[in-house]
Motif scaffolding. Structure first.
Motif, PDB file in Angstrom:
ATOM      1  N   PHE A 164     -22.737  23.230  55.603  1.00 14.63           N
ATOM      2  CA  PHE A 164     -24.163  23.471  55.399  1.00 14.63           C
ATOM      3  C   PHE A 164     -24.669  24.670  56.198  1.00 14.63           C
ATOM      4  CE2 PHE A 164     -28.666  22.806  56.293  1.00 14.63           C
ATOM      5  CZ  PHE A 164     -29.167  22.579  55.019  1.00 14.63           C
ATOM      6  N   GLN A 165     -24.389  24.691  57.502  1.00 15.59           N
ATOM      7  CA  GLN A 165     -24.930  25.763  58.345  1.00 15.59           C
ATOM      8  C   GLN A 165     -24.406  27.131  57.930  1.00 15.59           C
ATOM      9  OE1 GLN A 165     -27.369  25.399  60.331  1.00 15.59           O
ATOM     10  NE2 GLN A 165     -27.432  23.164  60.293  1.00 15.59           N
ATOM     11  N   LYS A 166     -23.114  27.216  57.587  1.00 18.15           N
ATOM     12  CA  LYS A 166     -22.539  28.493  57.181  1.00 18.15           C
ATOM     13  C   LYS A 166     -23.144  28.956  55.856  1.00 18.15           C
ATOM     14  CE  LYS A 166     -19.651  31.961  57.430  1.00 18.15           C
ATOM     15  NZ  LYS A 166     -19.811  33.023  58.458  1.00 18.15           N
ATOM     16  N   THR A 167     -23.434  28.010  54.961  1.00 20.47           N
ATOM     17  CA  THR A 167     -24.070  28.374  53.693  1.00 20.47           C
ATOM     18  C   THR A 167     -25.472  28.924  53.932  1.00 20.47           C
ATOM     19  OG1 THR A 167     -22.827  26.636  52.546  1.00 20.47           O
ATOM     20  CG2 THR A 167     -24.746  27.541  51.407  1.00 20.47           C
ATOM     21  N   VAL A 168     -26.233  28.278  54.820  1.00 21.19           N
ATOM     22  CA  VAL A 168     -27.562  28.781  55.174  1.00 21.19           C
ATOM     23  C   VAL A 168     -27.450  30.193  55.730  1.00 21.19           C
ATOM     24  CG1 VAL A 168     -29.536  28.483  56.719  1.00 21.19           C
ATOM     25  CG2 VAL A 168     -28.544  26.496  55.568  1.00 21.19           C
ATOM     26  N   GLN A 169     -26.505  30.395  56.637  1.00 25.44           N
ATOM     27  CA  GLN A 169     -26.329  31.708  57.250  1.00 25.44           C
ATOM     28  C   GLN A 169     -25.934  32.753  56.196  1.00 25.44           C
ATOM     29  OE1 GLN A 169     -23.381  31.701  60.351  1.00 25.44           O
ATOM     30  NE2 GLN A 169     -23.427  33.926  60.617  1.00 25.44           N
ATOM     31  N   THR A 170     -25.065  32.368  55.284  1.00 22.25           N
ATOM     32  CA  THR A 170     -24.581  33.306  54.269  1.00 22.25           C
ATOM     33  C   THR A 170     -25.668  33.745  53.308  1.00 22.25           C
ATOM     34  OG1 THR A 170     -22.361  32.333  54.365  1.00 22.25           O
ATOM     35  CG2 THR A 170     -22.906  33.591  52.386  1.00 22.25           C
ATOM     36  N   LEU A 171     -26.527  32.807  52.913  1.00 20.29           N
ATOM     37  CA  LEU A 171     -27.536  33.101  51.896  1.00 20.29           C
ATOM     38  C   LEU A 171     -28.882  33.535  52.462  1.00 20.29           C
ATOM     39  CD1 LEU A 171     -26.862  30.164  49.376  1.00 20.29           C
ATOM     40  CD2 LEU A 171     -26.015  32.522  49.265  1.00 20.29           C
ATOM     41  N   SER A 172     -29.101  33.367  53.753  1.00 20.30           N
ATOM     42  CA  SER A 172     -30.420  33.652  54.326  1.00 20.30           C
ATOM     43  C   SER A 172     -30.818  35.115  54.248  1.00 20.30           C
ATOM     44  CB  SER A 172     -30.473  33.192  55.791  1.00 20.30           C
ATOM     45  OG  SER A 172     -30.534  31.793  55.874  1.00 20.30           O
ATOM     46  N   GLY A 173     -29.855  36.019  54.195  1.00 23.45           N
ATOM     47  CA  GLY A 173     -30.189  37.430  54.096  1.00 23.45           C
ATOM     48  C   GLY A 173     -30.408  37.905  52.678  1.00 23.45           C
ATOM     49  N   HIS A 174     -30.362  36.986  51.718  1.00 25.31           N
ATOM     50  CA  HIS A 174     -30.512  37.358  50.317  1.00 25.31           C
ATOM     51  C   HIS A 174     -31.988  37.541  49.956  1.00 25.31           C
ATOM     52  CE1 HIS A 174     -26.320  36.432  50.017  1.00 25.31           C
ATOM     53  NE2 HIS A 174     -26.293  36.541  48.702  1.00 25.31           N
ATOM     54  N   ARG A 175     -32.224  38.368  48.944  1.00 20.60           N
ATOM     55  CA  ARG A 175     -33.560  38.564  48.416  1.00 20.60           C
ATOM     56  C   ARG A 175     -33.925  37.456  47.427  1.00 20.60           C
ATOM     57  NH1 ARG A 175     -35.198  43.704  47.881  1.00 20.60           N
ATOM     58  NH2 ARG A 175     -33.945  44.019  49.737  1.00 20.60           N
ATOM     59  N   LEU A 176     -32.911  36.994  46.663  1.00 28.14           N
ATOM     60  CA  LEU A 176     -33.180  36.063  45.571  1.00 28.14           C
ATOM     61  C   LEU A 176     -31.992  35.129  45.382  1.00 28.14           C
ATOM     62  CD1 LEU A 176     -34.840  35.221  42.959  1.00 28.14           C
ATOM     63  CD2 LEU A 176     -33.480  36.967  41.749  1.00 28.14           C
ATOM     64  N   LEU A 177     -32.286  33.849  45.140  1.00 24.73           N
ATOM     65  CA  LEU A 177     -31.276  32.869  44.761  1.00 24.73           C
ATOM     66  C   LEU A 177     -31.706  32.239  43.441  1.00 24.73           C
ATOM     67  CD1 LEU A 177     -28.822  31.018  45.171  1.00 24.73           C
ATOM     68  CD2 LEU A 177     -30.288  29.513  46.540  1.00 24.73           C
ATOM     69  N   CYS A 178     -30.858  32.365  42.411  1.00 18.68           N
ATOM     70  CA  CYS A 178     -31.110  31.769  41.106  1.00 18.68           C
ATOM     71  C   CYS A 178     -30.189  30.573  40.916  1.00 18.68           C
ATOM     72  CB  CYS A 178     -30.852  32.783  39.986  1.00 18.68           C
ATOM     73  SG  CYS A 178     -31.951  34.218  39.990  1.00 18.68           S
ATOM     74  N   ILE A 179     -30.771  29.423  40.554  1.00 17.04           N
ATOM     75  CA  ILE A 179     -29.995  28.200  40.358  1.00 17.04           C
ATOM     76  C   ILE A 179     -30.187  27.730  38.921  1.00 17.04           C
ATOM     77  CG2 ILE A 179     -29.508  25.872  41.204  1.00 17.04           C
ATOM     78  CD1 ILE A 179     -31.097  26.636  43.732  1.00 17.04           C
ATOM     79  N   ASP A 180     -29.108  27.724  38.171  1.00 16.89           N
ATOM     80  CA  ASP A 180     -29.164  27.284  36.777  1.00 16.89           C
ATOM     81  C   ASP A 180     -28.752  25.818  36.685  1.00 16.89           C
ATOM     82  OD1 ASP A 180     -29.693  27.776  34.116  1.00 16.89           O
ATOM     83  OD2 ASP A 180     -27.669  28.467  33.653  1.00 16.89           O
ATOM     84  N   GLU A 181     -29.460  25.056  35.864  1.00 15.86           N
ATOM     85  CA  GLU A 181     -29.159  23.642  35.613  1.00 15.86           C
ATOM     86  C   GLU A 181     -29.178  22.816  36.898  1.00 15.86           C
ATOM     87  OE1 GLU A 181     -29.074  22.159  32.822  1.00 15.86           O
ATOM     88  OE2 GLU A 181     -29.153  23.924  31.549  1.00 15.86           O
ATOM     89  N   PHE A 182     -30.318  22.811  37.565  1.00 17.01           N
ATOM     90  CA  PHE A 182     -30.513  21.987  38.757  1.00 17.01           C
ATOM     91  C   PHE A 182     -30.288  20.523  38.371  1.00 17.01           C
ATOM     92  CE2 PHE A 182     -32.379  20.132  42.436  1.00 17.01           C
ATOM     93  CZ  PHE A 182     -32.509  21.119  43.398  1.00 17.01           C
ATOM     94  N   GLU A 183     -29.350  19.859  39.048  1.00 14.36           N
ATOM     95  CA  GLU A 183     -28.927  18.512  38.648  1.00 14.36           C
ATOM     96  C   GLU A 183     -29.851  17.437  39.211  1.00 14.36           C
ATOM     97  OE1 GLU A 183     -26.584  17.927  36.585  1.00 14.36           O
ATOM     98  OE2 GLU A 183     -25.329  19.720  36.546  1.00 14.36           O
TER      99      GLU A 183
END
Length: 379
Positions: A164-183
């Motif tokens: 979890f923490q590494k994923t937060v760190q990896t994506l936190s510098g992104h401008r945009l996150l697109c999630i298709d088919e939220f379950e």
């Protein structure tokens, strides 16, 4: 049970003098591949690098989306999403991960744009939500490494691979996150991803999502915005819902699921097409149970066509849900599917089509039918 391809080459008519399959033409020296022999292992860094629109949606743009003239909400969605993308220009909203001149200190955090930092595309299957979501990704003025695009399943797999923490760190510098088919039908993963999105919103990441519907809600209509906003709890204030009405575009004026071919035609085509695979459908379903769904994309690497013999109704819901994921990966990669046996619109039982995962099954039928049409030229 061991997994094997559907039929050996000696079961079809082959001209040995010309190395051709009767009625097909020249064949490659090697036999077709088999999905059943593949057990790919996908490293975590590949999961991150591949969080971009899949090949089918690599070239889509807002300009290539064709709104149904009878559905004004589709035109409005394009307008709203174009404005949302334009508002994501400039530096990262929180200034995190950015340094000043020559790398010393941090750049001054810009003012966060007014209004919601997330959009939710609310509509039935086949109205072009993924096309619009991918178009938003392409239109957002940022380097590809600062934008991420993936399905809900791919995002949960990323958390599983990185933590979890590494994923937060990896994506936190992104401008945009697109999630298709939220379950929405998986409460545990919904809470996990909602928590992750909360951390990313705090870091200034803009969000965009589509979703499926909750079990038990399918008879109440095709739209899921109320369910989505409730399930993501504290994040609801960050999303603007864009309702997209319309019918499944894959069937606008198009014929029903094409009739299956014979085993002989499918086998001949598999041997005639370089880069094709050939598998017996029941054996393939057994093999999918041994491969994690996060690897189904890698399972199809390099394939130009998938040939299946003896297509039958799926025996149970677990098998059906795995097949849905494979259908999504094949559709994303534009891999045509040539099959014998039963037509794809008879894959799922009436009980399944009336149950909690109804929307997933109809999406799989829609996508496999489209791929079967694409494969018509191969036969």
């Amino acid at each position: 049970m061991s997994c094997s391809v559907a039929r050996p080459l000696d079961s079809v008519t082959v001209s040995s003098s010309s190395a051709t399959v009767s009625g097909i033409g020249p064949i490659p020296e090697a036999a077709p591949a088999s999905l059943c022999t593949r057990e790919p292992h996908v490293p975590a860094d590949r999961l991150v690098a591949e969080m971009v629109p899949p090949p089918r949606f690599d070239s889509v743009r807002f300009a290539t989306y064709i709104p149904d003239p009878n559905q004004p909400s589709q035109t409005e969605a394009v307008r709203a999403l174009s404005g949302f993308a334009a508002g994501l220009g400039g530096a990262h909203a929180s200034g995190s991960g950015r340094r000043g001149l020559f790398g010393f200190g941090r750049a001054k955090a810009p003012k966060v744009p007014a209004g919601p930092r997330g959009v939710y595309l609310d509509g039935g299957y086949g109205v072009g939500k993924t096309h619009l979501l991918a178009s938003l990704w392409h239109a957002t003025p940022a380097e590809p490494s600062l934008k991420a695009f993936g399905t809900f399943v791919e995002l949960t797999n990323l958390v599983g691979a990185l933590g979890f923490q590494k994923t937060v760190q990896t994506l936190s510098g992104h401008r945009l996150l697109c999630i298709d088919e939220f379950e929405l039908d998986d409460p545990g993963d919904t809470v996990l991803v909602s928590t992750l999105l909360g951390r990313l919103v705090e870091a200034g990441v803009a969000l965009a999502a589509t979703s499926n519907t909750l079990p038990g809600k399918l008879g109440e209509g095709r739209f899921a915005s109320v369910d989505f906003l409730r399930e993501i709890q504290g994040l609801s204030a960050h999303f603007r819902s864009l309702r997209i009405d319309g019918e499944d575009y894959r069937h606008r004026g198009l014929p029903e699921a094409p009739a299956p071919h014979s085993d002989e035609v499918v086998t001949k085509a598999a041997y005639a097409i370089e880069g094709a695979s050939l598998d017996d459908f029941p054996h393939l379903l057994e093999h999918l149970a041994r491969v994690h769904p996060s690897r189904y994309g890698a399972l199809t690497d390099g394939l130009k066509a998938v040939c299946l013999t003896d297509v039958q109704p799926v025996p149970d819901q677990s098998t059906a849900l795995r097949l849905v994921v494979l259908a999504d990966r094949l559709y994303d990669r534009e891999v045509p599917v040539l099959a014998s046996g039963m037509p794809f619109d008879r894959l799922f039982s009436e009980e399944m089509l009336n149950g909690g995962y109804r929307k997933k099954y109809f999406r799989a039928i829609s996508r496999l039918t489209a791929l079967a049409r694409d494969a018509g030229r191969l036969a």
